[in-house]
Every structure is written in structure tokens, then in C-alpha cells.
Design an enzyme around this catalytic site. Sequence first.
Site, PDB file in Angstrom:
ATOM      1  N   ARG A 101       0.887  -1.181   0.000  1.00 40.80           N
ATOM      2  CA  ARG A 101       0.000   0.000   0.000  1.00 40.80           C
ATOM      3  C   ARG A 101       0.914   1.216   0.000  1.00 40.80           C
ATOM      4  O   ARG A 101       1.704   1.397   0.933  1.00 40.80           O
ATOM      5  CB  ARG A 101      -0.919   0.007   1.221  1.00 40.80           C
ATOM      6  CG  ARG A 101      -1.646   1.338   1.389  1.00 40.80           C
ATOM      7  CD  ARG A 101      -2.759   1.313   2.405  1.00 40.80           C
ATOM      8  NE  ARG A 101      -3.933   0.640   1.883  1.00 40.80           N
ATOM      9  CZ  ARG A 101      -5.154   0.758   2.395  1.00 40.80           C
ATOM     10  NH1 ARG A 101      -5.361   1.522   3.451  1.00 40.80           N
ATOM     11  NH2 ARG A 101      -6.171   0.124   1.857  1.00 40.80           N
ATOM     12  N   HIS A 110      -7.400   0.930  -6.509  1.00 39.08           N
ATOM     13  CA  HIS A 110      -7.612   0.083  -5.316  1.00 39.08           C
ATOM     14  C   HIS A 110      -8.349  -1.187  -5.764  1.00 39.08           C
ATOM     15  O   HIS A 110      -9.504  -1.409  -5.429  1.00 39.08           O
ATOM     16  CB  HIS A 110      -8.427   0.857  -4.273  1.00 39.08           C
ATOM     17  CG  HIS A 110      -8.417   0.255  -2.900  1.00 39.08           C
ATOM     18  ND1 HIS A 110      -7.630  -0.836  -2.560  1.00 39.08           N
ATOM     19  CD2 HIS A 110      -9.104   0.581  -1.763  1.00 39.08           C
ATOM     20  CE1 HIS A 110      -7.831  -1.128  -1.281  1.00 39.08           C
ATOM     21  NE2 HIS A 110      -8.724  -0.297  -0.781  1.00 39.08           N
ATOM     22  N   GLN A 164     -10.174  -3.806  -3.369  1.00 33.75           N
ATOM     23  CA  GLN A 164     -11.476  -3.343  -2.863  1.00 33.75           C
ATOM     24  C   GLN A 164     -12.574  -3.679  -3.870  1.00 33.75           C
ATOM     25  O   GLN A 164     -13.653  -4.155  -3.509  1.00 33.75           O
ATOM     26  CB  GLN A 164     -11.416  -1.824  -2.624  1.00 33.75           C
ATOM     27  CG  GLN A 164     -12.744  -1.227  -2.181  1.00 33.75           C
ATOM     28  CD  GLN A 164     -13.163  -1.689  -0.806  1.00 33.75           C
ATOM     29  OE1 GLN A 164     -12.393  -1.561   0.144  1.00 33.75           O
ATOM     30  NE2 GLN A 164     -14.367  -2.220  -0.668  1.00 33.75           N
ATOM     31  N   ASP A 171     -17.132   7.577  -1.876  1.00 39.17           N
ATOM     32  CA  ASP A 171     -15.893   7.416  -1.111  1.00 39.17           C
ATOM     33  C   ASP A 171     -15.518   8.795  -0.568  1.00 39.17           C
ATOM     34  O   ASP A 171     -16.084   9.819  -0.977  1.00 39.17           O
ATOM     35  CB  ASP A 171     -14.788   6.843  -2.030  1.00 39.17           C
ATOM     36  CG  ASP A 171     -13.478   6.588  -1.299  1.00 39.17           C
ATOM     37  OD1 ASP A 171     -13.496   6.444  -0.053  1.00 39.17           O
ATOM     38  OD2 ASP A 171     -12.422   6.545  -1.959  1.00 39.17           O
ATOM     39  N   CYS A 199     -16.376   2.125   0.331  1.00 40.43           N
ATOM     40  CA  CYS A 199     -15.264   1.215   0.650  1.00 40.43           C
ATOM     41  C   CYS A 199     -14.837   1.308   2.103  1.00 40.43           C
ATOM     42  O   CYS A 199     -14.180   0.413   2.608  1.00 40.43           O
ATOM     43  CB  CYS A 199     -14.094   1.505  -0.273  1.00 40.43           C
ATOM     44  SG  CYS A 199     -13.467   3.179  -0.114  1.00 40.43           S
ATOM     45  N   ARG A 245     -14.074  -8.445   1.833  1.00 43.67           N
ATOM     46  CA  ARG A 245     -12.640  -8.268   1.593  1.00 43.67           C
ATOM     47  C   ARG A 245     -11.907  -9.561   1.953  1.00 43.67           C
ATOM     48  O   ARG A 245     -10.983  -9.975   1.252  1.00 43.67           O
ATOM     49  CB  ARG A 245     -12.097  -7.107   2.459  1.00 43.67           C
ATOM     50  CG  ARG A 245     -12.618  -5.725   2.101  1.00 43.67           C
ATOM     51  CD  ARG A 245     -12.094  -5.246   0.765  1.00 43.67           C
ATOM     52  NE  ARG A 245     -10.652  -5.213   0.718  1.00 43.67           N
ATOM     53  CZ  ARG A 245      -9.886  -4.186   1.096  1.00 43.67           C
ATOM     54  NH1 ARG A 245     -10.445  -3.076   1.527  1.00 43.67           N
ATOM     55  NH2 ARG A 245      -8.560  -4.232   0.997  1.00 43.67           N
TER      56      ARG A 245
END
Length: 302
Positions: A103, A130, A133, A220, A259, A287
Amino acid sequence: MPRHFLKLTDFSLSELEALLKEAIRLKQDWKKGKTSKPLSNKTLAMVFEKSSTRTRVSFELACVQLGGHALSLSTSSSQLGRGETYEDTARVLSRYADAIMLRTFDHDNLEAMAKVASVPVINGLTDLFHPVQILADLQTILEKRSSLKDMTLAYVGDGNNLANSWIHAASLFGFELRVSCPQTFHPHESMVELALSKKNIHFEKDPKKALKGAHVVYTDTWFSMGQEVDKAKKRIFAPYQLNDFLLKNADPKVGVMHCLPAHRGEEITDEVIDGKHSWVWDQAENRLHAQKALLLALMKDH
Ligand code: CP
Ligand code: NVA
């Protein structure tokens, strides 16, 4: 060359369909208490240069529940923080671990690792994408609607890493995607270019129009990690807040997705995130299962 997962389009449509099917099966097995250890003696090395709750915990537990082991490093606790290059870090981690998850900020950092790593490299979020996700999100939509076809998904808010990844998803799966962002906060230019080449992806500045009849609405944060929170930007984004009033424009059975982490009272209200249309806790749960399927695809026979 190992197989990497740096962006959704690194896998073909049929590979993603198979992966999502496997994620659903793994979830069902897990709920029934059926377990197996296909990753025994395998290790995932995770490197976090930004904060994380879901990604860190779900990757670690996904690996452990499949019989493997996961460890995590941060910038401050590793030599990356003292300037060791991404390439050298990748070379060394490749000698110890069976896959690397990173990340980071600049997507180029991830590309740099992937270029020299001799084990699979996974994108755990960059400023650009991402994709892990989106795997969980697609699994959630499949579970709720049984299909990713005949669906309109409206993305409202900042044209960030999630918006970019949704453009990839729509370009692969072919569902209708409406992207609604303020003028100066559009997705990355390469993603806008891709979107404009696809008949099923549209830009609609007016969030009410974007939501009209939508089956899924996604939002988001307006301030992604690394960006400064400022009041002027909040004012620009105010019409894009996902509240009960805006949601009335969508299909009566709409599912609401985020998310997480949510900034309640900014991009989404309490009523909406805690309301009857919210799918956010299922997406967070998924996830774990979507990433189990991903780890199996990348690590099992490595
Ligand atoms: N959605 C997500 O990636 O959450 P974290 O930042 O907590 O990992
Ligand atoms: N766009 C957000 C997603 C967090 C999971 C960020 O990059 O901070």
C-alpha cells in the site's frame, strides 16, 4: 515472470469471473466451518506506507485461515523509511516471502517493486487504483443481485483511486457506469480516456441525474490519504453528499456502497450508511473472502 495484481485489468474477464465464484464458495465454506490449508508454509509480506484497518486485517486473516502466514511492515519501522529503494526491498522480500502486498502513494512505487520481484506483487491501494477493494465490491453485488449484468452503478464524489478502479471494472464487465464528480475532481486522465472509448461509461456532472434509476450507488471520501482536508473543497463537494434526499432518485431497491473508512456527515450521512439500503458492512466482510480467492490464484502454485 510472476503473476502480479496491480490493477483489475491484470486479470481477464473470465479469470475475474472465476475468482469471484471462488470467493463466494470460500465464504460459504467458511460459514459452514469447512476449512482447508492450501497455503500452508506460504508467507505474505505486507508493506503499508499508509494507514489501514480493513486491508491489513483481511489480508492477514485471509492468509492465516488458508494455512499461511502474513507479516506487515510500515515505512517507519522498515528501511524504506530511510530511503532503501522499492526495488531493493522487493528483491529482498522475494527471497523470504511467497507474495508481497504494497500500500503506497505513487503507483510507480508499486510498478517498481513488481518489475524486479520474483514473487507476485499485489496492490493494496495506490493513489491511482484500489483493485482488491473492487473484487470485494463485485462479490457483494453478485451476492445481492446474482449478476453484474443489467445494472447501472452510479459513482458520486471524488474522481479518486476508487473511481479509476470502477472505470476498469465497467470496461471489463460491461455494466452501465455513471461517474459524477465536480469538474476539477475527475478521474485520472488515462481513465477518462478509457471511459470515453466505452459506450457503457458516462460522465454526468449532476449527481441527481447520475443516480436516476441507479441500482447501486457508490461513494468514497472527498479527501483520500495524503490529501489535505480543506473547507473550500468541502463546499465544492457538498452537492455530491449521499443523503436520503439524493438517494430518492435511485431505484427503490438501490444498494449503497462505500469502501470505508466513511467520513460521516461529509460524503455520506448516518441515515444512508446505517439505513436499509446500505451494503457497506457486507462489502467490508467480503474483503476477507475475495482476497482469499486472490491469494489462492497467485500463491497456491507459486
Ligand atoms: N477500504 C479499505 O481499504 O480500508 P482500509 O484503509 O481500512 O484498509
Ligand atoms: N480513496 C481512499 C480510499 C481508502 C480506502 C483513499 O485513498 O484514502
